[in-house]
Design a protein around this motif. Structure first.
Motif, mmCIF file in Angstrom:
data_model
loop_
_atom_site.group_PDB
_atom_site.id
_atom_site.type_symbol
_atom_site.label_atom_id
_atom_site.label_comp_id
_atom_site.label_asym_id
_atom_site.label_seq_id
_atom_site.Cartn_x
_atom_site.Cartn_y
_atom_site.Cartn_z
ATOM 1 N N ILE A 1 0.851 -1.195 0.000
ATOM 2 C CA ILE A 1 0.000 0.000 0.000
ATOM 3 C C ILE A 1 0.884 1.242 0.000
ATOM 4 O O ILE A 1 0.916 1.990 -0.953
ATOM 5 N N PHE A 2 1.608 1.454 1.067
ATOM 6 C CA PHE A 2 2.495 2.621 1.102
ATOM 7 C C PHE A 2 3.826 2.274 1.768
ATOM 8 O O PHE A 2 4.888 2.431 1.186
ATOM 9 N N GLY A 3 3.773 1.781 2.985
ATOM 10 C CA GLY A 3 5.008 1.486 3.729
ATOM 11 C C GLY A 3 5.772 0.312 3.115
ATOM 12 O O GLY A 3 5.199 -0.546 2.449
ATOM 13 N N GLY A 4 7.071 0.274 3.374
ATOM 14 C CA GLY A 4 7.919 -0.797 2.848
ATOM 15 C C GLY A 4 7.858 -2.062 3.683
ATOM 16 O O GLY A 4 7.161 -2.126 4.705
ATOM 17 N N PRO A 5 8.612 -3.099 3.249
ATOM 18 C CA PRO A 5 8.616 -4.381 3.962
ATOM 19 C C PRO A 5 9.051 -4.282 5.426
ATOM 20 O O PRO A 5 8.596 -5.084 6.252
ATOM 21 N N HIS A 6 9.927 -3.326 5.744
ATOM 22 C CA HIS A 6 10.323 -3.168 7.149
ATOM 23 C C HIS A 6 9.156 -2.662 7.996
ATOM 24 O O HIS A 6 9.005 -3.034 9.154
ATOM 25 N N TYR A 7 8.299 -1.839 7.381
ATOM 26 C CA TYR A 7 7.081 -1.364 8.065
ATOM 27 C C TYR A 7 6.123 -2.543 8.296
ATOM 28 O O TYR A 7 5.591 -2.713 9.397
ATOM 29 N N SER A 8 5.940 -3.373 7.246
ATOM 30 C CA SER A 8 5.076 -4.565 7.394
ATOM 31 C C SER A 8 5.603 -5.456 8.507
ATOM 32 O O SER A 8 4.828 -5.988 9.316
ATOM 33 N N ALA A 9 6.932 -5.633 8.532
ATOM 34 C CA ALA A 9 7.544 -6.509 9.541
ATOM 35 C C ALA A 9 7.326 -5.953 10.947
ATOM 36 O O ALA A 9 6.973 -6.684 11.879
ATOM 37 N N ALA A 10 7.509 -4.650 11.092
ATOM 38 C CA ALA A 10 7.324 -4.027 12.412
ATOM 39 C C ALA A 10 5.877 -4.167 12.877
ATOM 40 O O ALA A 10 5.602 -4.525 14.025
ATOM 41 N N LYS A 11 4.941 -3.900 11.964
ATOM 42 C CA LYS A 11 3.524 -3.945 12.343
ATOM 43 C C LYS A 11 3.067 -5.386 12.576
ATOM 44 O O LYS A 11 2.155 -5.629 13.376
ATOM 45 N N ALA A 12 3.682 -6.354 11.870
ATOM 46 C CA ALA A 12 3.381 -7.770 12.145
ATOM 47 C C ALA A 12 3.939 -8.138 13.515
ATOM 48 O O ALA A 12 3.312 -8.895 14.271
ATOM 49 N N GLY A 13 5.095 -7.587 13.846
ATOM 50 C CA GLY A 13 5.674 -7.811 15.168
ATOM 51 C C GLY A 13 4.758 -7.305 16.266
ATOM 52 O O GLY A 13 4.634 -7.919 17.326
ATOM 53 N N VAL A 14 4.095 -6.189 16.007
ATOM 54 C CA VAL A 14 3.159 -5.635 17.002
ATOM 55 C C VAL A 14 2.039 -6.642 17.295
ATOM 56 O O VAL A 14 1.633 -6.819 18.453
ATOM 57 N N LEU A 15 1.564 -7.324 16.256
ATOM 58 C CA LEU A 15 0.482 -8.305 16.470
ATOM 59 C C LEU A 15 0.951 -9.410 17.421
ATOM 60 O O LEU A 15 0.235 -9.796 18.348
ATOM 61 N N GLY A 16 2.159 -9.920 17.178
ATOM 62 C CA GLY A 16 2.687 -10.990 18.028
ATOM 63 C C GLY A 16 2.926 -10.518 19.451
ATOM 64 O O GLY A 16 2.579 -11.205 20.418
ATOM 65 N N LEU A 17 3.511 -9.333 19.558
ATOM 66 C CA LEU A 17 3.809 -8.783 20.883
ATOM 67 C C LEU A 17 2.520 -8.557 21.679
ATOM 68 O O LEU A 17 2.416 -8.920 22.854
ATOM 69 N N ALA A 18 1.530 -7.964 21.018
ATOM 70 C CA ALA A 18 0.267 -7.654 21.712
ATOM 71 C C ALA A 18 -0.441 -8.936 22.145
ATOM 72 O O ALA A 18 -0.967 -9.024 23.266
ATOM 73 N N LYS A 19 -0.450 -9.942 21.271
ATOM 74 C CA LYS A 19 -1.134 -11.202 21.629
ATOM 75 C C LYS A 19 -0.418 -11.886 22.801
ATOM 76 O O LYS A 19 -1.055 -12.447 23.697
ATOM 77 N N ALA A 20 0.907 -11.827 22.783
ATOM 78 C CA ALA A 20 1.666 -12.441 23.885
ATOM 79 C C ALA A 20 1.420 -11.692 25.196
ATOM 80 O O ALA A 20 1.284 -12.309 26.256
#
Ligand code: NAD
Length: 250
Positions: A150-169
């Protein structure tokens, strides 16, 4: 009033057209005292001063700095005694492709979007645990779920995917303390995060893929944060709420 007499801390909330500021306005209108955290102290103070009447604060806090987060929590807790809701909203993006991600860009994007969620949560979790109450909402993105594009690069996707894991944990770890942790995953929301780099052509292309036929606005996301901060979501933790107009239905 969904947040009467509650105290809410929102990171990245001084940007006038941003999701954080829209959330601060909505929370204040629902009876909350709001603490606005952002990089610039004057901007944070001014933003707090623009909120509907109440006992609001604006503080400087770089969420990527553990010291800043601890300091912001100390000041907030000295002022209010406790908080009810933490909104981990601060974030930055960068439109580059995989082969163009240099080490500094990787660190910058990961530090603010992911490390910041950990540091600010760590700063407030002990006081929430003491009271056996609290709600934390974390900003992820549809980019985490569909691999960017959409707009952000793969590092942005990776960071935001990390947020999902961190929040669920964190949801799993702190559920027994009655602390709920959830995420929102917005699609493209009209704010200044794209820094004028979103062309009309790209905007029209994106809208074609959205069943509700429009981009989101900051209030659309603020409403989801309100639900997660309030007791309406008392039995919801570890959840991910899409705010994307149907851009990704899964
Ligand atoms: P914005 O640029 O208007 O707001 C971001 C805010 O975060 C700004 O006020 C900025 O000063 C602040 N900030 C940046 N770095 C910080 C740091 N290190 N510490 C504290 N504050 C910092 O953009 P926005 O669109 O309102 O973004 C809010 C959040 O929503 C971000 O996490 C972003 O990644 C996420 N998001 C945005 C969209 C979108 O399309 N706009 C979509 C999905 C997710």
């Amino acid at each position: 009033m969904l947040l009467q007499d509650k105290v809410a801390v929102i990171s990245g909330a001084a940007s006038p057209r941003g999701i954080g500021m829209a959330t601060a306005r909505l929370f204040a209108s629902q009876g909350a005292s709001v603490v606005i955290l952002d990089l610039d102290e004057t901007a944070a103070r001014e933003a707090a001063g623009q909120l509907p009447a109440g006992n609001h604060l604006g503080l400087a806090c770089n969420v990527a700095s553990r010291r800043d987060c601890q300091q912001a929590a100390a000041t907030t807790l000295a002022h209010y005694g406790h908080i009810d809701a933490l909104i981990n909203n601060a974030g930055i993006t960068q439109p580059v492709r995989t082969l163009d991600i240099d080490p500094e860009s990787w660190d910058r994007i990961l530090d603010v979007n992911l490390r910041g969620v950990l540091y600010l949560s760590q700063a407030f979790l002990p006081s929430m645990r003491e009271r056996k109450a609290g709600s934390i909402a974390c900003m992820s993105s549809v980019s985490a779920q569909r691999g960017g594009g959409i707009f952000g690069g793969p590092h942005y996707s990776a960071a935001k995917a990390g947020v999902l894991g961190l929040a669920k944990a964190m949801a799993r770890e702190f559920g027994p303390d009655n602390i709920r942790v959830n995420c929102v995953t917005p699609g493209l929301i009209q704010t200044d995060i794209t820094g004028g780099k979103l062309t009309d052509e790209l905007r029209q292309d994106i809208i074609k893929g959205i069943p509700l036929n429009r981009l989101g606005n900051a209030e659309d996301v603020a409403n989801a944060y309100l639900f997660l901060a309030s007791d309406l979501s008392a039995y919801i933790t570890g959840a991910v709420i899409d705010v994307n107009g149907g851009m990704l239905i899964h």
